[in-house]
Motif scaffolding. Structure first.
Motif, short mmCIF file in Angstrom:
data_model
loop_
_atom_site.label_atom_id
_atom_site.label_comp_id
_atom_site.label_asym_id
_atom_site.label_seq_id
_atom_site.Cartn_x
_atom_site.Cartn_y
_atom_site.Cartn_z
N LEU A 118 0.47 -1.55 -0.04
CA LEU A 118 0.14 -0.13 -0.10
C LEU A 118 0.93 0.90 0.29
CD1 LEU A 118 -2.78 -0.94 1.75
CD2 LEU A 118 -3.26 0.25 -0.10
N ILE A 122 0.54 4.14 -2.44
CA ILE A 122 -0.39 5.50 -2.50
C ILE A 122 1.52 6.63 -2.57
CG2 ILE A 122 -1.24 6.50 -0.42
CD1 ILE A 122 -2.47 4.06 -0.11
N TYR A 124 4.10 6.49 -0.76
CA TYR A 124 5.24 6.73 0.39
C TYR A 124 5.95 5.82 0.15
CZ TYR A 124 1.58 9.36 2.22
OH TYR A 124 0.06 9.81 2.10
N GLU A 134 2.49 -1.14 7.35
CA GLU A 134 1.88 -2.07 6.30
C GLU A 134 2.98 -2.41 4.66
OE1 GLU A 134 -0.89 -0.92 5.44
OE2 GLU A 134 -2.07 0.77 6.83
N LYS A 137 3.30 -6.08 3.24
CA LYS A 137 2.02 -6.43 3.40
C LYS A 137 0.80 -6.65 2.44
CE LYS A 137 2.39 -7.42 8.00
NZ LYS A 137 2.41 -5.65 8.90
N VAL A 138 0.19 -5.86 1.80
CA VAL A 138 -0.36 -6.80 0.38
C VAL A 138 0.25 -6.75 -0.67
CG1 VAL A 138 -2.34 -5.78 2.11
CG2 VAL A 138 -0.98 -4.45 -1.01
N THR A 208 -6.74 3.98 -3.27
CA THR A 208 -5.49 4.41 -3.18
C THR A 208 -5.56 5.45 -4.18
OG1 THR A 208 -4.49 3.12 -5.67
CG2 THR A 208 -4.85 1.81 -3.03
#
Lengths: 555, 130
Positions: A118, A122, A124, A134, A137-138, A208
């Motif tokens: 994520l 986004i 970052y 985060e 993670k995904v 997002t």
């Protein structure tokens, strides 16, 4: 017998049959009074010739590879080559994900599909406060070109096609891909793949987003224009209904809102000065495939036909390739159950079969354990094998669009097309997609469908095997894939090393140039490519753009 | 008339999956509660500030991105720091079984997993909000 006689005779026999049905109903009522699909379309007891009276074969169905592409976009479809088997994967560090990619390619997968974490999605970096918890993670964490080099280590980019699920910062990740290829000695015109780059649905279904709609549309059309000249084989956008459906929409809403987004992108590109026939052939789509088998097959056929007609009628597209809807499909993540997870293999099989019968061009099959965690290697292999069994053993790929001509499927195809078009007209009346988002129209429609579905599950009207019927006591699942917390710490360390080892002046100059370009309104892509080559990070590049373009705040 | 139970449904972190959060919000509202939904991408600080400002009885946290172990306890700790430790905090999302005990030890009263019915959540809140 004349045509009128035949019709009269049919009507007579239908009445006779109805008498028989009524007799049966008086003794054995049916399971429900009315059967409907997810879109509220009635599933009649029986479909017959009268249901396809309005369907004109040449006008509405036609031949594969020909307008309106109802039967598929290629003249030979899967008889020539199967759909691309492309499993979406990415987790933890670039090194871990690279290992998974090489495993999947070794198992016969034919394309790569990158899942980013994520923070990356986004804009970052892993060392920013908002990324806390985060990282990796995904999906995989990518902070700079250094990570991207590891991600594609020992994978020849002129030999593989790569799809990247990246939207708001799509330009930056594409720039990194171009830079990695260059290091491998592969020129950008040889690159094949897709970036999702579909920001509109982020505002109402996926979340997002970074920038407000206007600069987002500008970045997207910059990419169209840059790729037209430099990456002729790259799919510049994947206009996605997948997440709209996951957010709870019906099948009709999925088609309608996706195509409405597509119309907005085409409109914006034409407005920016591009010719529709120069860029439209590189547009691609991405759909969900859910449980209602026949509705799903019809959905794909309807979406292809409606897009072809809209491109021709609304934008005057002339080339066949500009009207051809090519799409990727993924089985429905939201249909997976945490209960009795092995049952998910069966759900995925049915969904995958519907996608193939609907003529998908590429496919991801979900893994059985994805309602619990990211999939393990064993689960991913079963998911890939599911596609391979459909392709090589079921025989359904040996003839094109085999359900065409079914009274039910043709009738449903027409109905979905008509209902989706009605939604698109409603969005037109609201002033287009951006205005509709601001008014909360799609959000409300999707929310209503999601809530109605949840209620039908809770009343038991919609049976979910293993959840609200046929349940068992289960031990907690074991053997799940976990991302260790240390990964985040490691990623921050390697980012610090990259920052310490790069030419700081080159980075700051490239970011300065980027800012000037962003302020001037010129095409952003060359400046972004130059910046990532200096190892400017994703967060730094997006940071400059955030300052120039501002950030979107959900209302 | 009995005072309505006031609940804040919140999405901490970067996760954009808010189907569950929205469905639960609506179900609680239909069950007669007053519900505020924060929208996505909230920091624990923002969530706690809203909770205190709105004087809620309970907070429901939703996270499907795997960041729950960091984010959920942070919300509870901040509530305690601000003297609002009595607010009932529950959570939901893709949360592995082995994490549940740790979250409960950190002060999250209950975790609802995929497939949980909204009825269960409603009953839980009614029972535990004092």
């Amino acid at each position: 017998m004349s045509c009128t006689d035949k019709k009269a005779r049919l009507a007579e026999r239908q009445t006779q049959w109805q008498g028989m049905v009524d007799k049966a109903l008086s003794r054995f009522p049916e399971r429900k009074e009315v059967f409907t699909t997810t879109s509220g379309i009635e599933m009649k007891r029986l479909f017959g010739p009268a249901d396809v009276d309005a369907v004109d074969y040449l006008e509405d169905v036609g031949f594969p590879g020909e307008f309106p592409f109802t039967r598929g976009v290629q003249p030979t479809m899967y008889r020539g080559r199967f759909w691309t088997m492309r499993q979406y994967a990415g987790f933890g560090s670039a090194r871990q994900t690279n290992e998974r990619y090489r495993y999947l390619l070794g198992q016969g997968q034919t394309g790569l599909s990158v899942a980013f974490d994520l923070p990356t999605q986004i804009g970052y970096d892993s060392d920013m406060e908002l990324a806390d918890g985060e990282v990796g993670k995904v999906g995989v964490a990518i902070d700079s070109l250094a990570d991207m080099e590891i991600l594609f280590d020992q994978i020849a980019l002129d030999q593989v096609s790569t799809s990247m699920t990246i939207n708001a910062p799509a330009a930056v990740l594409l720039a990194m891909y171009i830079a990695v290829a260059e290091k491998q000695g592969v020129s950008s015109d040889k690159l094949r793949g897709t970036i999702q780059n579909d920001v509109l649905k982020e505002y109402f279904a996926r979340g997002t987003y970074i920038f407000p709609p206007q600069p987002s549309m500008k970045i997207i059309t910059d990419i169209f224009s840059y790729c037209k000249d430099n990456l002729p084989n790259w799919n510049t956008i994947s206009i996605s209904g997948y997440h709209i459906r996951e957010a709870g929409s019906s099948a009709v809403q999925e088609v309608a809102f996706t195509l409405a987004d597509g119309l907005a992108y085409v409109g914006a590109a034409i407005k920016s000065g591009l010719d529709v026939d120069d860029f439209a052939k590189r547009l691609s789509f991405f759909f969900n495939v859910h449980n209602n088998f026949l509705e799903e097959v019809a959905k794909f056929r309807a979406a292809r036909r409606l897009w072809a007609r809209l491109m021709k009628e609304r934008f005057g597209a002339k080339k066949a390739a500009s009207m051809m809807m090519r799409f990727h499909t993924q089985t429905a993540g939201c249909s997976l159950t945490a209960q009795q997870p092995d049952n998910n293999v069966v759900r995925v099989t049915m969904q995958a079969l519907a996608a193939v019968l609907g003529g998908t061009n590429s496919l991801h099959t979900n893994s059985r354990d994805e309602a619990l965690c990211l999939p393990t290697e064993d689960s991913v292999r079963i998911a890939l094998r599911t596609q391979q069994i459909i392709a090589h053993e079921s025989g359904v790929a040996d003839t094109i669009d085999p359900l065409a001509g079914s009274y039910m499927v043709e009738s449903m195809t027409s109905e979905i097309e008509a209902k989706a078009l009605a939604y698109i007209k409603k969005i037109d009346d609201l002033g287009g997609v951006v205005k509709a988002i601001e008014a909360g129209f799609m959000q409300q429609e999707i929310g209503d469908s999601a809530y109605a579905y949840q209620k039908s599950v809770e009343t038991g009207d919609q049976v979910i095997v293993g959840v609200n019927k046929f349940t068992v006591q289960e031990a907690p699942p074991t053997n799940l894939l976990r991302i260790k917390q240390e990964m985040e710490i490691e990623q921050r360390k390697s980012l610090a090393a990259v920052k310490a080892g790069r030419d700081a002046a080159a980075v700051s100059n490239s970011l300065k140039t980027l800012r000037q370009v962003a302020e001037s309104g010129d095409n952003l892509m060359p400046a972004i490519v130059a910046a990532v080559k200096t190892y400017a990070t994703l967060g730094e590049v997006c940071g400059v753009l955030r300052e120039v373009f501002g950030e979107y705040i959900e209302s | 008339m009995e005072k309505k139970i006031k609940v804040l449904i919140a999405k901490p972190g970067l996760d954009g999956h808010d189907r569950g959060a929205k469905v639960v919000s609506r179900a609680l509202r239909d069950a007669g509660m007053e519900v505020i939904y924060t929208g996505i991408r909230q920091t624990p600080e923002q969530i706690v500030a809203t909770a205190i400002q709105e004087d809620v009885d309970s907070i429901g946290l939703s996270c499907l991105s795997g960041a729950h172990n960091k984010l959920f306890p942070k919300v509870v700790n901040l509530l305690r720091e601000k003297g609002a430790g009595d607010v009932l905090v529950f959570g939901g999302g893709i949360i592995p079984d082995e994490d549940i005990q740790g979250l409960k030890d950190a002060g999250i009263a209950e975790i609802f997993l995929p497939g949980a019915s909204t009825e269960t959540t409603i009953a839980f809140i009614k029972e535990h909000v004092k």
